[in-house]
Enzyme design. Structure first.
Site, PDB file in Angstrom:
ATOM      1  N   ASP A  13      35.471  89.745  31.419  1.00  0.00           N
ATOM      2  CA  ASP A  13      34.596  89.267  32.573  1.00  0.00           C
ATOM      3  C   ASP A  13      35.796  89.543  33.762  1.00  0.00           C
ATOM      4  O   ASP A  13      35.751  88.765  34.731  1.00  0.00           O
ATOM      5  CB  ASP A  13      34.304  87.697  32.563  1.00  0.00           C
ATOM      6  CG  ASP A  13      33.620  87.304  31.180  1.00  0.00           C
ATOM      7  OD1 ASP A  13      32.747  88.030  31.012  1.00  0.00           O
ATOM      8  OD2 ASP A  13      33.830  86.201  30.889  1.00  0.00           O
ATOM      9  N   LYS A  16      34.374  94.744  34.623  1.00  0.00           N
ATOM     10  CA  LYS A  16      34.347  95.921  33.890  1.00  0.00           C
ATOM     11  C   LYS A  16      32.947  96.601  34.479  1.00  0.00           C
ATOM     12  O   LYS A  16      33.086  97.672  34.605  1.00  0.00           O
ATOM     13  CB  LYS A  16      34.647  95.965  32.144  1.00  0.00           C
ATOM     14  CG  LYS A  16      35.912  95.300  32.121  1.00  0.00           C
ATOM     15  CD  LYS A  16      35.872  95.148  30.503  1.00  0.00           C
ATOM     16  CE  LYS A  16      35.067  94.181  29.986  1.00  0.00           C
ATOM     17  NZ  LYS A  16      35.220  92.752  30.294  1.00  0.00           N
ATOM     18  N   GLY A  40      28.823  90.643  28.478  1.00  0.00           N
ATOM     19  CA  GLY A  40      27.815  90.343  29.614  1.00  0.00           C
ATOM     20  C   GLY A  40      28.547  90.920  30.902  1.00  0.00           C
ATOM     21  O   GLY A  40      29.521  90.734  31.213  1.00  0.00           O
ATOM     22  N   HIS A  41      27.845  92.156  31.041  1.00  0.00           N
ATOM     23  CA  HIS A  41      28.336  92.782  32.678  1.00  0.00           C
ATOM     24  C   HIS A  41      27.388  92.841  33.565  1.00  0.00           C
ATOM     25  O   HIS A  41      26.276  93.342  33.432  1.00  0.00           O
ATOM     26  CB  HIS A  41      28.562  94.246  32.046  1.00  0.00           C
ATOM     27  CG  HIS A  41      29.525  94.736  30.699  1.00  0.00           C
ATOM     28  ND1 HIS A  41      29.622  95.594  30.125  1.00  0.00           N
ATOM     29  CD2 HIS A  41      30.607  93.559  30.404  1.00  0.00           C
ATOM     30  CE1 HIS A  41      30.492  95.599  29.196  1.00  0.00           C
ATOM     31  NE2 HIS A  41      31.096  94.255  29.292  1.00  0.00           N
ATOM     32  N   GLN A 222      34.454  93.237  26.120  1.00  0.00           N
ATOM     33  CA  GLN A 222      35.855  92.296  26.032  1.00  0.00           C
ATOM     34  C   GLN A 222      37.067  92.746  26.643  1.00  0.00           C
ATOM     35  O   GLN A 222      37.163  93.457  27.461  1.00  0.00           O
ATOM     36  CB  GLN A 222      35.942  91.965  24.286  1.00  0.00           C
ATOM     37  CG  GLN A 222      34.863  91.195  23.642  1.00  0.00           C
ATOM     38  CD  GLN A 222      33.486  92.019  23.655  1.00  0.00           C
ATOM     39  OE1 GLN A 222      33.504  93.124  22.836  1.00  0.00           O
ATOM     40  NE2 GLN A 222      32.274  91.611  24.171  1.00  0.00           N
TER      41      GLN A 222
HETATM   42  P1  GDP Z   1      32.574  92.012  32.905  1.00  0.00           P
HETATM   43  O1  GDP Z   1      32.310  91.390  31.803  1.00  0.00           O
HETATM   44  O2  GDP Z   1      34.096  92.443  32.914  1.00  0.00           O
HETATM   45  O3  GDP Z   1      31.573  93.227  33.287  1.00  0.00           O
HETATM   46  O4  GDP Z   1      32.737  91.042  34.006  1.00  0.00           O
HETATM   47  P2  GDP Z   1      31.142  89.800  34.107  1.00  0.00           P
HETATM   48  O5  GDP Z   1      30.282  90.682  34.932  1.00  0.00           O
HETATM   49  O6  GDP Z   1      31.028  89.127  33.372  1.00  0.00           O
HETATM   50  O7  GDP Z   1      31.878  89.058  35.539  1.00  0.00           O
HETATM   51  C1  GDP Z   1      32.653  89.544  36.776  1.00  0.00           C
HETATM   52  C2  GDP Z   1      31.718  88.843  37.831  1.00  0.00           C
HETATM   53  O8  GDP Z   1      32.219  88.779  38.974  1.00  0.00           O
HETATM   54  C3  GDP Z   1      30.138  89.386  37.908  1.00  0.00           C
HETATM   55  O9  GDP Z   1      29.412  88.399  38.395  1.00  0.00           O
HETATM   56  C4  GDP Z   1      30.504  90.304  39.101  1.00  0.00           C
HETATM   57  O10 GDP Z   1      29.101  90.644  39.872  1.00  0.00           O
HETATM   58  C5  GDP Z   1      31.546  89.638  39.894  1.00  0.00           C
HETATM   59  N1  GDP Z   1      32.408  90.720  40.598  1.00  0.00           N
HETATM   60  C6  GDP Z   1      32.938  91.757  40.137  1.00  0.00           C
HETATM   61  N2  GDP Z   1      33.708  92.379  40.993  1.00  0.00           N
HETATM   62  C7  GDP Z   1      33.934  91.494  42.035  1.00  0.00           C
HETATM   63  C8  GDP Z   1      34.641  91.213  43.142  1.00  0.00           C
HETATM   64  O11 GDP Z   1      35.632  92.068  43.718  1.00  0.00           O
HETATM   65  N3  GDP Z   1      34.482  90.284  43.856  1.00  0.00           N
HETATM   66  C9  GDP Z   1      33.835  89.222  43.757  1.00  0.00           C
HETATM   67  N4  GDP Z   1      33.621  88.348  44.507  1.00  0.00           N
HETATM   68  N5  GDP Z   1      32.916  89.231  42.453  1.00  0.00           N
HETATM   69  C10 GDP Z   1      33.041  90.367  41.778  1.00  0.00           C
HETATM   70  P1  IMO Z   2      32.877  90.880  28.460  1.00  0.00           P
HETATM   71  O1  IMO Z   2      32.440  92.149  27.981  1.00  0.00           O
HETATM   72  C1  IMO Z   2      34.314  86.931  27.693  1.00  0.00           C
HETATM   73  C2  IMO Z   2      34.940  85.524  23.411  1.00  0.00           C
HETATM   74  C3  IMO Z   2      34.077  84.338  23.154  1.00  0.00           C
HETATM   75  C4  IMO Z   2      34.804  83.774  22.039  1.00  0.00           C
HETATM   76  C5  IMO Z   2      35.542  84.827  21.407  1.00  0.00           C
HETATM   77  C6  IMO Z   2      34.640  85.386  20.035  1.00  0.00           C
HETATM   78  O2  IMO Z   2      31.701  90.206  29.289  1.00  0.00           O
HETATM   79  O3  IMO Z   2      34.183  90.990  28.970  1.00  0.00           O
HETATM   80  P2  IMO Z   2      32.315  86.592  19.550  1.00  0.00           P
HETATM   81  O4  IMO Z   2      31.154  86.500  19.940  1.00  0.00           O
HETATM   82  O5  IMO Z   2      32.962  87.899  20.207  1.00  0.00           O
HETATM   83  O6  IMO Z   2      32.782  86.459  18.215  1.00  0.00           O
HETATM   84  O7  IMO Z   2      33.276  85.611  20.580  1.00  0.00           O
HETATM   85  O8  IMO Z   2      35.414  85.852  22.199  1.00  0.00           O
HETATM   86  N1  IMO Z   2      34.153  86.642  24.119  1.00  0.00           N
HETATM   87  C7  IMO Z   2      34.067  86.977  25.686  1.00  0.00           C
HETATM   88  N2  IMO Z   2      34.698  86.314  26.506  1.00  0.00           N
HETATM   89  N3  IMO Z   2      33.801  88.241  27.909  1.00  0.00           N
HETATM   90  C8  IMO Z   2      33.210  88.776  27.050  1.00  0.00           C
HETATM   91  O9  IMO Z   2      32.796  89.955  27.108  1.00  0.00           O
HETATM   92  C9  IMO Z   2      33.595  88.287  25.532  1.00  0.00           C
HETATM   93  N4  IMO Z   2      32.870  88.331  24.485  1.00  0.00           N
HETATM   94  C10 IMO Z   2      33.388  87.613  23.481  1.00  0.00           C
HETATM   95  O10 IMO Z   2      33.657  83.364  24.235  1.00  0.00           O
HETATM   96  O11 IMO Z   2      35.923  83.131  22.788  1.00  0.00           O
HETATM   97 MG    MG Z   3      31.317  89.600  31.016  1.00  0.00          MG
END
Ligand code: GDP
Ligand code: IMO
Ligand code: MG
Length: 426
Positions: A13, A16, A40-41, A222
């Site tokens: 999170d 990416k 979850g991206h 991840q």
């Molecule tokens: P990922 O799993 O690495 O793709 O990250 P996620 O999408 O799960 O979580 C990142 C969250 O931060 C999302 O809701 C993005 O829309 C938000 N986000 C990404 N870059 C920025 C940033 O530079 N500033 C802010 N405020 N939000 C951001």
């Molecule tokens: P993105 O790509 C954050 C965490 C779960 C749990 C552990 C194992 O959005 O960054 P799993 O279901 O993979 O067996 O769970 O890994 N986890 C993540 N945490 N971002 C993710 O993906 C994750 N994918 C798995 O919360 O702790």
């Molecule tokens: Mg994510």
């Protein structure tokens, strides 16, 4: 040849998805190499939000080929649902391909994940998407790969064989209801005609694209600390979300990987169980959760929040061979005074400058912090490094200094356009 890898450097999170979407503008091909719909991206374009789980985050660029690589555990039902959502929004989805070597994440994998989590005294806090059980079956050589779907009679026989085994496990170990074979097969019959044309031998496609000097972007899901070997084991996922994972998960030799980009969130978050040395169980932690919208994109769970842990980022720099860092969400630190970053783990008086392997030791560690003065200016509309407040630059410079990796880009907001470019990423 141009190959770029994007990986998470913390617990996932980091943003990416957003960064892949930005870099994918120049890509001819985007490849997922590990994980599944545990990811979850979130990508925001012109205020419109897309949440992607299995589809590569480059999918919004309709001219690039999107590959779900051999190392992915792919739930076909989730994939088609995601495609339906995009198509309803007016996007084309004819540029998506699934590797014939990828594992089919089956309905019994999700069921098993749920049963395992519910019955365990040492919960991992998984996303319950079936990731661990699917990878376990892969390595136990009982997994079913996409090429096996091409001959449906063969597929049916394989499902029968594995389901018989799983139902014994569900009844014997968990006292749970069996799963129904006919329902599983009939669900696959319904999606068969849509899924089969997407199944291709992708390993040659990727290597030929590199031979032809095309731009290939490898998208990690991840992150470092969730890595099966080098993360906070056992509180990890079941794949290798590092650059090393690209070689095995996409079928590309290690010496073909050029640029390896680590995404660093300006603070730390973690979802699920496991040690978290810089966790803030106070108002600052709550502030970060609210300002950063730190709720899981896959499960909706509140993310645990804390200060930036640079031992973690240094670990990621070493193991991934990072060439560039992208810092995200630094806008969320505005107004916090002072800021802290962790530069060591103190365990009963011994200070570690690397991550110990034993999580019982990490669980006891007290963070050694370096403090920074904060800033109050709104930086979310800034587009150049020079505009940033001096204290913000100081924070960025220290990340570079501590990790030994240059910061090439800073993201200051969630939209595709909220970026500060510092060095060109090759
Ligand atoms: P990922 O799993 O690495 O793709 O990250 P996620 O999408 O799960 O979580 C990142 C969250 O931060 C999302 O809701 C993005 O829309 C938000 N986000 C990404 N870059 C920025 C940033 O530079 N500033 C802010 N405020 N939000 C951001
Ligand atoms: P993105 O790509 C954050 C965490 C779960 C749990 C552990 C194992 O959005 O960054 P799993 O279901 O993979 O067996 O769970 O890994 N986890 C993540 N945490 N971002 C993710 O993906 C994750 N994918 C798995 O919360 O702790
Ligand atoms: Mg994510």
């Amino acid at each position: 040849m141009s190959s770029q890898v994007v990986v998470g450097t913390q617990w996932g999170d980091e943003g990416k998805g957003k960064i892949v979407d930005v870099l994918a503008e120049k890509a001819d091909m985007i490849v997922r190499f590990q994980g599944g719909d545990n990811a979850g991206h979130t990508v925001i374009v012109n205020g419109k939000k897309y949440v992607l789980h299995l589809l590569p985050s480059g999918v919004l660029h309709e001219d690039a080929l999107c590959i779900i690589g051999p190392g992915v555990v792919c739930n076909p039902f989730v994939l088609l649902e995601e495609m339906d959502t995009l198509e309803k929004g007016g996007l084309k989805c004819d540029h998506i391909v699934i590797s014939d070597r990828a594992q089919i994440l089956m309905p019994y994998h999700r069921y098993q994940d749920k049963l395992e989590e519910e019955s365990s005294n040492n919960k991992i806090g998984t996303t319950q998407k079936g990731i661990g059980p699917c990878y376990s079956d892969k390595y136990a050589r009982r997994g079913i790969r996409y090429h096996e779907l091409l001959d449906f009679d063969h597929f049916k026989a394989r499902v029968k064989e594995v389901l018989d085994y799983k139902n014994k496990l569900f009844a014997g170990v968990y006292g749970a209801e069996p799963m129904d074979y006919d329902t599983i097969i009939s669900d696959f019959e319904k999606i068969y005609d849509r899924i089969v044309p997407m199944i291709k031998e992708t390993t040659h496609m990727v290597n030929e694209a590199l031979d032809q000097n095309k731009n290939v972007l490898f998208e990690g899901a991840q992150a470092m600390m969730l890595d099966i070997n080098y993360g906070t084991y056992p509180f990890v996922t079941s794949s290798s979300p590092t650059s090393a994972g690209v070689a095995t998960g996409a079928g590309v030799a290690v010496n073909r990987l050029q640029t390896i980009i680590g995404v660093v969130k300006a603070y730390s978050t973690r979802v699920g169980e496991g040690p978290f040395v810089t966790e803030l169980l106070n108002e600052t932690g709550e502030h970060l959760r609210e300002i950063g919208g730190e709720y899981g994109a896959t499960t909706g769970r509140p993310r645990r929040c804390g200060w930036l842990d640079l031992l973690v980022v240094k670990h990621a720099a070493m193991l991934n061979g990072l060439t560039d860092l992208v810092i995200t969400k630094i806008d969320c630190l505005t107004g916090i005074e002072p800021l802290k970053v962790c530069v060591g783990y103190d365990v009963d008086g011994k200070v570690y400058d690397y991550i110990p392997s034993d999580q019982a030791i990490v669980g006891k560690a007290k963070p050694v912090y370096k403090e920074f003065a904060g800033w109050t200016e709104d930086i979310s509309k800034m587009t150049t490094y020079d505009e940033l407040p001096e204290n913000c630059k100081e924070y960025v410079r220290f990340i570079e200094e501590f990790t030994g990796v240059r910061v090439s880009m800073i993201s200051v907001g969630p939209d595709r356009v909220n970026n500060i470019y510092i060095h060109e990423i090759d």
